[in-house]
Design an enzyme around this catalytic site. Structure first.
Site, PDB file in Angstrom:
ATOM      1  N   GLN A   7      72.689  20.566  78.124  1.00 16.44           N
ATOM      2  CA  GLN A   7      71.686  20.442  77.063  1.00 16.44           C
ATOM      3  C   GLN A   7      71.112  21.795  76.683  1.00 16.44           C
ATOM      4  O   GLN A   7      70.510  22.498  77.501  1.00 16.44           O
ATOM      5  CB  GLN A   7      70.551  19.525  77.505  1.00 16.44           C
ATOM      6  CG  GLN A   7      69.527  19.266  76.410  1.00 16.44           C
ATOM      7  CD  GLN A   7      68.503  18.242  76.816  1.00 16.44           C
ATOM      8  OE1 GLN A   7      67.740  18.472  77.750  1.00 16.44           O
ATOM      9  NE2 GLN A   7      68.478  17.112  76.133  1.00 16.44           N
ATOM     10  N   ASN A   9      68.901  23.939  73.359  1.00 15.84           N
ATOM     11  CA  ASN A   9      67.744  23.646  72.520  1.00 15.84           C
ATOM     12  C   ASN A   9      68.110  22.909  71.242  1.00 15.84           C
ATOM     13  O   ASN A   9      67.287  22.194  70.665  1.00 15.84           O
ATOM     14  CB  ASN A   9      67.028  24.957  72.155  1.00 15.84           C
ATOM     15  CG  ASN A   9      66.301  25.548  73.340  1.00 15.84           C
ATOM     16  OD1 ASN A   9      65.358  24.959  73.850  1.00 15.84           O
ATOM     17  ND2 ASN A   9      66.744  26.710  73.788  1.00 15.84           N
ATOM     18  N   ASP A 109      71.575  27.559  81.652  1.00 17.26           N
ATOM     19  CA  ASP A 109      72.787  27.803  80.878  1.00 17.26           C
ATOM     20  C   ASP A 109      73.373  29.173  81.165  1.00 17.26           C
ATOM     21  O   ASP A 109      74.597  29.335  81.247  1.00 17.26           O
ATOM     22  CB  ASP A 109      72.492  27.654  79.378  1.00 17.26           C
ATOM     23  CG  ASP A 109      71.328  28.520  78.896  1.00 17.26           C
ATOM     24  OD1 ASP A 109      70.490  28.944  79.734  1.00 17.26           O
ATOM     25  OD2 ASP A 109      71.245  28.767  77.675  1.00 17.26           O
ATOM     26  N   ARG A 110      72.521  30.165  81.375  1.00 20.70           N
ATOM     27  CA  ARG A 110      72.996  31.521  81.639  1.00 20.70           C
ATOM     28  C   ARG A 110      73.646  31.610  83.013  1.00 20.70           C
ATOM     29  O   ARG A 110      74.664  32.301  83.200  1.00 20.70           O
ATOM     30  CB  ARG A 110      71.840  32.510  81.512  1.00 20.70           C
ATOM     31  CG  ARG A 110      71.187  32.482  80.120  1.00 20.70           C
ATOM     32  CD  ARG A 110      69.936  33.322  80.054  1.00 20.70           C
ATOM     33  NE  ARG A 110      70.262  34.749  80.035  1.00 20.70           N
ATOM     34  CZ  ARG A 110      69.338  35.698  80.137  1.00 20.70           C
ATOM     35  NH1 ARG A 110      68.054  35.372  80.275  1.00 20.70           N
ATOM     36  NH2 ARG A 110      69.694  36.964  80.106  1.00 20.70           N
ATOM     37  N   THR A 132      71.112  28.661  69.872  1.00 20.46           N
ATOM     38  CA  THR A 132      69.787  28.803  69.289  1.00 20.46           C
ATOM     39  C   THR A 132      69.299  30.238  69.462  1.00 20.46           C
ATOM     40  O   THR A 132      68.712  30.830  68.557  1.00 20.46           O
ATOM     41  CB  THR A 132      68.807  27.824  69.959  1.00 20.46           C
ATOM     42  OG1 THR A 132      69.325  26.490  69.850  1.00 20.46           O
ATOM     43  CG2 THR A 132      67.442  27.880  69.297  1.00 20.46           C
TER      44      THR A 132
END
Length: 258
Positions: A7, A9, A109-110, A132
């Site tokens: 997920q 943004n 996510d990173r 985003t």
């Protein structure tokens, strides 16, 4: 089978791995107010169209940068898949060093991207994720996450330009025929497209100069493909980087997908 939920943004991806390969992927707009029941109705329909059902899922891994959604994503796994999800940043072991001042601030996510990149490419690495936000993340030769850069994403910049300037329209992001625009739309497209190419090229050059070692550059994310062929600064475009990282993290924590 494994259900992976990634997920961001803007979008939320649901992907299914059968133990050998990814067999399905779906995307929905991220909405932090969406309940577990709403997710379930949407996902049930897609699974049914693919000839699958909730009971086929034997595990679930979640990576989210939207804390408000986590309660409902967990409940989706618990209530409908009857499994306890593995959550990046909570109960998932990554087995990589995080070399920043406050490791807790590193986005899920990173970190997932760092894992996915390290197992596929020789380091050190620069991972450019265009979503985003546009992030430039540094992955050491040992797979360690070493920080990076966060810049506004290209779609966010287009939206801000349109909203802040009354006479500027919202334009499609595409490579213009010429650098110098002869009307408002072509001028904006050139500024957006070549501005971001220049952002990528400039920051990659500065990162390499500061790091002082040869680095491989990988592009991923929703709009990364727009810049493929437009710059030599990105050596590999890899749309599967994130889910590869999620699968690897699952294997490090649980083992093979059953």
């Amino acid at each position: 089978m494994l259900l992976a939920i990634e997920q961001g943004n803007t979008n939320t991806m649901f992907a299914i791995h059968d133990g050998e390969r990814w067999v399905a992927q779906w995307r929905a707009a991220t909405d932090s107010s969406r309940t577990a029941d709403e997710y379930a109705v949407w996902l049930h329909q897609l699974l049914d169209m693919d000839g699958r059902k909730f009971n086929d899922m034997r595990g679930c891994i979640i990576s989210s940068v939207v804390p408000q959604s986590m309660f409902n994503l967990r409940n989706l796994a618990r209530r409908y898949l009857h499994v306890e999800p593995l959550v990046i940043g909570e109960n998932a072991r990554l087995d990589i060093p995080v070399r920043i001042d406050k490791p807790s601030e590193a986005g899920a996510d990173r970190l997932v991207n760092a894992v996915g990149a390290h197992i596929a490419y020789p380091g050190p690495l620069i991972v450019i994720d265009s979503g985003t936000a546009t992030t430039f993340d540094i992955v050491g030769a040992d797979g360690g996450f070493e920080g990076g850069i966060i810049a506004p994403g290209v779609n966010l910049s287009v939206q801000a330009l349109h909203q802040a300037a009354a006479r500027l329209p919202r334009v499609a992001i595409q490579k213009p025929g010429k650098i110098i625009g002869k009307d408002t739309v072509s001028a904006m497209q050139s500024g957006i497209f070549w501005g971001y190419v220049s952002l990528i090229e400039g920051l990659v050059a500065r990162i390499k100069a500061e790091y002082g070692q040869p680095m491989t550059v990988i592009g991923t994310g929703g709009v990364a493909s727009l810049f493929e062929g437009a710059t030599g600064s990105i050596e590999h475009f890899d749309p599967d980087l994130t889910i590869r990282g999620m699968l690897e993290i699952w294997r490090r924590n649980v083992g093979a997908v059953s």
